[in-house]
Motif scaffolding. Structure first.
Motif, PDB file in Angstrom:
ATOM      1  N   GLY A  42       0.805  -1.206   0.000  1.00  0.00           N
ATOM      2  CA  GLY A  42       0.000   0.000   0.000  1.00  0.00           C
ATOM      3  C   GLY A  42       0.844   1.265   0.000  1.00  0.00           C
ATOM      4  O   GLY A  42       2.066   1.225   0.073  1.00  0.00           O
TER       5      GLY A  42
ATOM      6  N   GLN B 266      -9.381  -1.364  -7.984  1.00  0.00           N
ATOM      7  CA  GLN B 266      -8.823  -1.655  -6.669  1.00  0.00           C
ATOM      8  C   GLN B 266      -8.152  -0.425  -6.107  1.00  0.00           C
ATOM      9  O   GLN B 266      -7.706   0.459  -6.852  1.00  0.00           O
ATOM     10  CB  GLN B 266      -7.843  -2.828  -6.740  1.00  0.00           C
ATOM     11  CG  GLN B 266      -6.593  -2.588  -7.560  1.00  0.00           C
ATOM     12  CD  GLN B 266      -5.729  -3.835  -7.681  1.00  0.00           C
ATOM     13  OE1 GLN B 266      -5.755  -4.529  -8.686  1.00  0.00           O
ATOM     14  NE2 GLN B 266      -4.940  -4.106  -6.652  1.00  0.00           N
ATOM     15  N   GLY B 267      -8.075  -0.365  -4.779  1.00  0.00           N
ATOM     16  CA  GLY B 267      -7.655   0.852  -4.105  1.00  0.00           C
ATOM     17  C   GLY B 267      -6.249   1.307  -4.410  1.00  0.00           C
ATOM     18  O   GLY B 267      -5.966   2.504  -4.432  1.00  0.00           O
TER      19      GLY B 267
ATOM     20  N   ALA C 241     -12.808   0.728  -6.595  1.00  0.00           N
ATOM     21  CA  ALA C 241     -11.891   1.515  -5.784  1.00  0.00           C
ATOM     22  C   ALA C 241     -12.636   2.693  -5.171  1.00  0.00           C
ATOM     23  O   ALA C 241     -13.620   3.193  -5.730  1.00  0.00           O
ATOM     24  CB  ALA C 241     -10.730   2.016  -6.638  1.00  0.00           C
TER      25      ALA C 241
ATOM     26  N   ASP D  46     -12.686  -0.727  -2.012  1.00  0.00           N
ATOM     27  CA  ASP D  46     -11.266  -0.855  -1.686  1.00  0.00           C
ATOM     28  C   ASP D  46     -10.652   0.530  -1.578  1.00  0.00           C
ATOM     29  O   ASP D  46     -10.648   1.295  -2.551  1.00  0.00           O
ATOM     30  CB  ASP D  46     -10.557  -1.672  -2.780  1.00  0.00           C
ATOM     31  CG  ASP D  46      -9.213  -2.213  -2.322  1.00  0.00           C
ATOM     32  OD1 ASP D  46      -8.990  -2.313  -1.104  1.00  0.00           O
ATOM     33  OD2 ASP D  46      -8.377  -2.539  -3.189  1.00  0.00           O
TER      34      ASP D  46
ATOM     35  N   ARG E 267      -5.450   3.076   0.577  1.00  0.00           N
ATOM     36  CA  ARG E 267      -4.234   2.441   1.076  1.00  0.00           C
ATOM     37  C   ARG E 267      -4.207   0.933   0.852  1.00  0.00           C
ATOM     38  O   ARG E 267      -3.425   0.226   1.472  1.00  0.00           O
ATOM     39  CB  ARG E 267      -4.050   2.750   2.563  1.00  0.00           C
ATOM     40  CG  ARG E 267      -3.857   4.236   2.823  1.00  0.00           C
ATOM     41  CD  ARG E 267      -3.465   4.509   4.260  1.00  0.00           C
ATOM     42  NE  ARG E 267      -3.450   5.928   4.532  1.00  0.00           N
ATOM     43  CZ  ARG E 267      -2.441   6.750   4.227  1.00  0.00           C
ATOM     44  NH1 ARG E 267      -1.368   6.270   3.636  1.00  0.00           N
ATOM     45  NH2 ARG E 267      -2.497   8.038   4.510  1.00  0.00           N
ATOM     46  N   GLY E 268      -5.043   0.441  -0.039  1.00  0.00           N
ATOM     47  CA  GLY E 268      -5.028  -0.988  -0.337  1.00  0.00           C
ATOM     48  C   GLY E 268      -3.695  -1.424  -0.926  1.00  0.00           C
ATOM     49  O   GLY E 268      -3.027  -0.672  -1.635  1.00  0.00           O
TER      50      GLY E 268
ATOM     51  N   LEU F  39     -10.494   4.827   2.715  1.00  0.00           N
ATOM     52  CA  LEU F  39     -11.629   3.932   2.870  1.00  0.00           C
ATOM     53  C   LEU F  39     -12.691   4.509   3.799  1.00  0.00           C
ATOM     54  O   LEU F  39     -13.902   4.422   3.522  1.00  0.00           O
ATOM     55  CB  LEU F  39     -11.140   2.587   3.415  1.00  0.00           C
ATOM     56  CG  LEU F  39     -12.215   1.603   3.873  1.00  0.00           C
ATOM     57  CD1 LEU F  39     -13.074   1.157   2.702  1.00  0.00           C
ATOM     58  CD2 LEU F  39     -11.577   0.415   4.580  1.00  0.00           C
TER      59      LEU F  39
ATOM     60  N   GLY G 257      -8.848  -2.212   2.421  1.00  0.00           N
ATOM     61  CA  GLY G 257      -7.892  -1.148   2.162  1.00  0.00           C
ATOM     62  C   GLY G 257      -7.249  -0.666   3.445  1.00  0.00           C
ATOM     63  O   GLY G 257      -7.652   0.342   4.013  1.00  0.00           O
ATOM     64  N   SER G 258      -6.276  -1.423   3.953  1.00  0.00           N
ATOM     65  CA  SER G 258      -5.532  -1.094   5.165  1.00  0.00           C
ATOM     66  C   SER G 258      -6.354  -1.301   6.430  1.00  0.00           C
ATOM     67  O   SER G 258      -6.339  -0.469   7.344  1.00  0.00           O
ATOM     68  CB  SER G 258      -4.978   0.332   5.132  1.00  0.00           C
ATOM     69  OG  SER G 258      -3.995   0.519   6.129  1.00  0.00           O
TER      70      SER G 258
END
Length: 502
Positions: free
Chosen positions: A103, A245-246, A313, A336, A339-340, A357, A383-384
């Protein structure tokens, strides 16, 4: 200049005088840092190759190694930091796009979970003892029923659409075979089965040896359609359409030809040695109407027995996007955050695109409630998610469940050296090298994953007990139980919470 490069090694390998020269560090290092001098037989280290994976440090029998940051510093500049200058040097030398793994390390955009405080019960609303009183962490995710129906005797009819049943509201995030090793997938699958939760194949298909874990598997359909066929869709408990995706919103996937070999090529259904590229857009999705068609096609192909997830995302207009997804016929929305993690992402996209997120989750939950369609879909947040308290706070912000990727990899031994894209992971995680992959025992990995989630489950129960509630259902969307600390009024408004002390 070292090998024509202006970039100084980021880390320095230090070998203590009591080193026994056993050579274990040479065998353990997958990046070629440690070697033996052919003349003197002494061990030496090339620090320029070190990624700080800590493998040599952990396995040194004499405890004679440690890795430190290079103490050399460039001339200070408040405007042009060392990382910025090194990135410019690297691109000037190679002409390539900067890639990194995991991330975003950027500290300029805050994590909000640490700034959210959970309300605790006191006298007027007594707490609950999770050791002596029942606590319900069982969670169902999927589309809610359109209406309640009863038969002539007044009994409820089971008209519930397909759902996923989770004994704990934590699942494992999508990580594709090829980006991670088969050992990782085996560990995730075994742990998901043992825990009564789910793991996600990612966009690389499902290895034939893992079909037996289908009841705890979410199969993914990405833009490249790698490994997607009728048996694959029927093998899982749910089907996820990956839009974004993030770590890299708006960016597709790419697995280099060097990693496409053997079972990876067969599972993805692509020729060996050919790059597997998932385009940024799905070339059959350019509107919510197009998405509705794909959702309907998947449901038709699976005989309407699998819930369909749409993964997106977290971006600035995530709330109206989620509203459209809810109206497309999808059963679950996976969000997501900024910080994914991922195996490889352009650094500039990873650090600059998307939103946290926490903000996205609260905005989506509120939008769906305002439009009276919240019951149509469930929400998975990722995401984190770093701890059980993050999971509890995410659920309080509106998620039905969370998924973890980086935390799961850490449980398997990942040290976040951010070298996943090299394929040389010293811990057998992000690698396709057969010898390196053997370093990760799937059964031991599954045991560690189970330990992690069981510990989180106990902590979530304690958190809920301290709040005076005894079920995930009572926690979901309970933003009244959260307070912010050190946040602006705008941030509080988006999160839908009040400041601590109010």
């Amino acid at each position: 200049m070292r090998n024509g490069s202006m970039i100084q090694p980021r880390f320095r390998v230090v070998r203590e005088s009591w080193c026994t020269s056993c050579g274990r560090c040479i065998r353990e290092c997958s990046f070629g840092v440690h070697t033996r001098d052919s003349r003197t037989n002494a061990l030496k280290a090339d620090s320029s190759k070190c990624v700080d994976c800590q493998r040599c440090v952990v396995f040194c029998p004499a405890d004679a190694l440690y890795i430190e940051e290079n103490p050399n510093r460039m001339h200070p500049s408040a405007m042009w930091g060392e990382d910025t200058r090194n990135e410019i040097y690297r691109q000037a030398e190679t002409g390539g796009v900067l890639l990194s793994s995991m991330g975003s390390p950027s500290g300029s955009v805050p994590r909000y979970f640490p700034r959210l405080l959970i309300n605790a019960s006191q006298v007027t609303n007594p707490s609950i003892d999770p050791l002596r009183e029942p606590m319900e962490t069982l969670t169902f995710i999927g589309r809610g029923p359109e209406s309640i129906e009863r038969d002539r005797d007044g009994k409820l009819r089971d008209n519930l659409p397909p759902h996923l049943e989770m004994k704990v509201p934590v699942m494992f995030a999508a990580m594709s075979y090829g980006a991670v090793s088969l050992s990782v997938h085996k560990a995730l699958a075994m742990a998901a089965e043992e825990l009564g939760t789910y793991w996600n194949t990612g966009e690389g298909g499902l290895h034939r040896d893992l079909y037996k874990y289908g009841k705890n598997t979410i199969v993914q359909v990405a833009s490249g359609r790698f490994g997607v066929h009728a048996d694959y869709l029927m093998a899982g408990a749910a089907v996820e359409i990956k839009i974004g995706q993030g770590a890299k919103p708006g960016i597709g996937g790419h697995l280099t030809g060097a990693k496409i070999k053997g079972d990876i090529a067969r599972t993805r259904m692509v020729p060996e040695g050919i790059d597997a590229i998932s385009p940024a857009p799905h070339h059959d999705i350019y509107s919510i109407e197009d998405l509705r068609q794909l959702v309907s096609m998947i449901k038709e192909a699976t005989d309407y027995t699998k819930p369909v997830i749409v993964k997106v995302a977290a971006v600035h207009n995530i709330a109206p996007i989620a509203s459209g997804i809810a109206r497309s016929g999808a059963d679950i929305i996976a969000i997501d955050g900024f910080r994914g993690g991922t195996g490889a992402a352009p650094v500039r996209i990873r650090d600059s695109a998307g939103i946290p997120l926490e903000l996205a989750l609260a905005a989506v939950d509120q939008r769906l409630r305002d439009e009276h369609i919240r019951s149509r879909v469930s929400i998975i947040a990722s995401g984190s998610i770093q701890s059980s308290s993050d999971a509890a706070k995410a659920i309080a912000l509106g998620a039905d469940a969370v998924s973890i990727g980086t935390a799961a990899l850490c449980a398997l031994g990942c040290h976040l050296c951010a070298a996943c894209h090299t394929g040389r992971c010293a811990w057998g995680i992000a690698t396709q090298d057969e010898e390196l992959e053997k370093r990760l025992d799937p059964e031991k990995g599954a045991e560690r994953l189970c330990n992690l989630i069981r510990a989180w489950k106990r902590e979530i129960e304690e958190i809920m007990g301290g709040m005076g509630i005894n079920s995930i259902e009572a926690l979901r969307g309970n933003r009244l139980a959260l307070r912010g600390a050190g946040l602006t009024q705008k941030e509080l408004d988006v999160l839908g919470i009040r400041h601590a002390g109010e």
